[in-house]
Design a protein around this motif. Structure first.
Motif, PDB file in Angstrom:
ATOM      1  N   UNK A   7      15.131 -12.662  31.665  1.00 53.41           N
ATOM      2  CA  UNK A   7      14.309 -11.709  32.414  1.00 53.41           C
ATOM      3  C   UNK A   7      14.504 -11.918  33.912  1.00 53.41           C
ATOM      4  N   UNK A   8      14.100 -10.908  34.679  1.00 50.56           N
ATOM      5  CA  UNK A   8      14.132 -10.971  36.135  1.00 50.56           C
ATOM      6  C   UNK A   8      12.712 -10.904  36.677  1.00 50.56           C
ATOM      7  N   UNK A   9      12.467 -11.613  37.779  1.00 48.73           N
ATOM      8  CA  UNK A   9      11.264 -11.420  38.579  1.00 48.73           C
ATOM      9  C   UNK A   9      11.731 -11.035  39.974  1.00 48.73           C
ATOM     10  N   UNK A  10      10.822 -10.420  40.735  1.00 49.25           N
ATOM     11  CA  UNK A  10      11.209  -9.832  42.012  1.00 49.25           C
ATOM     12  C   UNK A  10      10.231 -10.221  43.103  1.00 49.25           C
ATOM     13  N   UNK A  11      10.732 -10.215  44.359  1.00 47.08           N
ATOM     14  CA  UNK A  11       9.866 -10.485  45.500  1.00 47.08           C
ATOM     15  C   UNK A  11      10.277  -9.622  46.687  1.00 47.08           C
ATOM     16  N   UNK A  12       9.309  -9.409  47.587  1.00 55.57           N
ATOM     17  CA  UNK A  12       9.573  -8.634  48.794  1.00 55.57           C
ATOM     18  C   UNK A  12      10.102  -9.560  49.888  1.00 55.57           C
ATOM     19  N   UNK A  13      10.288  -9.026  51.085  1.00 49.27           N
ATOM     20  CA  UNK A  13      10.863  -9.794  52.188  1.00 49.27           C
ATOM     21  C   UNK A  13      10.002 -10.991  52.594  1.00 49.27           C
ATOM     22  N   UNK A  14       8.705 -10.933  52.315  1.00 50.08           N
ATOM     23  CA  UNK A  14       7.810 -12.051  52.643  1.00 50.08           C
ATOM     24  C   UNK A  14       7.663 -13.045  51.489  1.00 50.08           C
ATOM     25  N   UNK A  15       8.369 -12.815  50.404  1.00 45.23           N
ATOM     26  CA  UNK A  15       8.304 -13.722  49.261  1.00 45.23           C
ATOM     27  C   UNK A  15       7.173 -13.439  48.295  1.00 45.23           C
ATOM     28  N   UNK A  16       6.483 -12.307  48.479  1.00 49.35           N
ATOM     29  CA  UNK A  16       5.406 -11.926  47.556  1.00 49.35           C
ATOM     30  C   UNK A  16       5.985 -11.267  46.313  1.00 49.35           C
ATOM     31  N   UNK A  17       5.351 -11.517  45.189  1.00 47.81           N
ATOM     32  CA  UNK A  17       5.794 -10.928  43.928  1.00 47.81           C
ATOM     33  C   UNK A  17       5.705  -9.403  43.989  1.00 47.81           C
ATOM     34  N   UNK A  18       6.714  -8.761  43.435  1.00 39.57           N
ATOM     35  CA  UNK A  18       6.770  -7.305  43.318  1.00 39.57           C
ATOM     36  C   UNK A  18       6.916  -6.984  41.841  1.00 39.57           C
ATOM     37  N   UNK A  19       6.040  -6.126  41.348  1.00 33.40           N
ATOM     38  CA  UNK A  19       6.170  -5.697  39.961  1.00 33.40           C
ATOM     39  C   UNK A  19       7.415  -4.832  39.838  1.00 33.40           C
ATOM     40  N   UNK A  20       8.175  -5.060  38.814  1.00 32.83           N
ATOM     41  CA  UNK A  20       9.398  -4.297  38.614  1.00 32.83           C
ATOM     42  C   UNK A  20       9.669  -4.115  37.143  1.00 32.83           C
ATOM     43  N   UNK A  21      10.860  -3.686  36.878  1.00 34.81           N
ATOM     44  CA  UNK A  21      11.316  -3.468  35.503  1.00 34.81           C
ATOM     45  C   UNK A  21      11.067  -4.733  34.696  1.00 34.81           C
ATOM     46  N   UNK A  22      10.357  -4.615  33.606  1.00 32.98           N
ATOM     47  CA  UNK A  22      10.039  -5.770  32.774  1.00 32.98           C
ATOM     48  C   UNK A  22      10.967  -5.921  31.585  1.00 32.98           C
ATOM     49  N   UNK A  47      11.906  -4.303  46.673  1.00 34.09           N
ATOM     50  CA  UNK A  47      12.397  -5.601  46.213  1.00 34.09           C
ATOM     51  C   UNK A  47      13.506  -6.078  47.142  1.00 34.09           C
ATOM     52  N   UNK A  48      13.376  -7.302  47.628  1.00 34.59           N
ATOM     53  CA  UNK A  48      14.405  -7.929  48.471  1.00 34.59           C
ATOM     54  C   UNK A  48      15.227  -8.943  47.682  1.00 34.59           C
ATOM     55  N   UNK A  49      14.555  -9.686  46.796  1.00 39.58           N
ATOM     56  CA  UNK A  49      15.207 -10.763  46.050  1.00 39.58           C
ATOM     57  C   UNK A  49      14.806 -10.719  44.578  1.00 39.58           C
ATOM     58  N   UNK A  50      15.715 -11.227  43.756  1.00 38.30           N
ATOM     59  CA  UNK A  50      15.452 -11.324  42.320  1.00 38.30           C
ATOM     60  C   UNK A  50      15.704 -12.759  41.868  1.00 38.30           C
ATOM     61  N   UNK A  51      15.007 -13.157  40.805  1.00 36.08           N
ATOM     62  CA  UNK A  51      15.165 -14.482  40.206  1.00 36.08           C
ATOM     63  C   UNK A  51      15.412 -14.284  38.713  1.00 36.08           C
ATOM     64  N   UNK A  52      16.406 -14.971  38.182  1.00 36.73           N
ATOM     65  CA  UNK A  52      16.723 -14.874  36.760  1.00 36.73           C
ATOM     66  C   UNK A  52      16.069 -16.024  36.002  1.00 36.73           C
TER      67      UNK A  52
END
Length: 69
Positions: A7-22, A47-52
């Protein structure tokens, strides 16, 4: 034992979680192909960054979704 859910999780430019495709993927390759196709739409959502993640364990990230210069 091989991971069964990628799965992926996402964050904005400030590092806050962004809800995205689940979406849940059966392989790392499937997850990476998907992010390669979906990154533009995710950027439009802030979304700025993603984490796998594999079965809840972080594999890598942050992965920048900004285009290379």
């Amino acid at each position: 034992m091989r991971p069964t859910q990628w799965t992926w999780t996402y964050e904005d430019a400030e590092g806050r979680a962004v809800e995205g495709e689940g979406a849940v993927f059966p392989t790392q390759s499937d997850a990476e192909v998907w992010i390669g196709e979906a990154w533009r739409g995710l950027r439009e959502q802030g979304v700025e960054n993603a984490h796998l993640w594999a079965d809840g364990a972080k594999v890598y990230g942050p992965l920048s979704l900004r285009p290379a210069d």
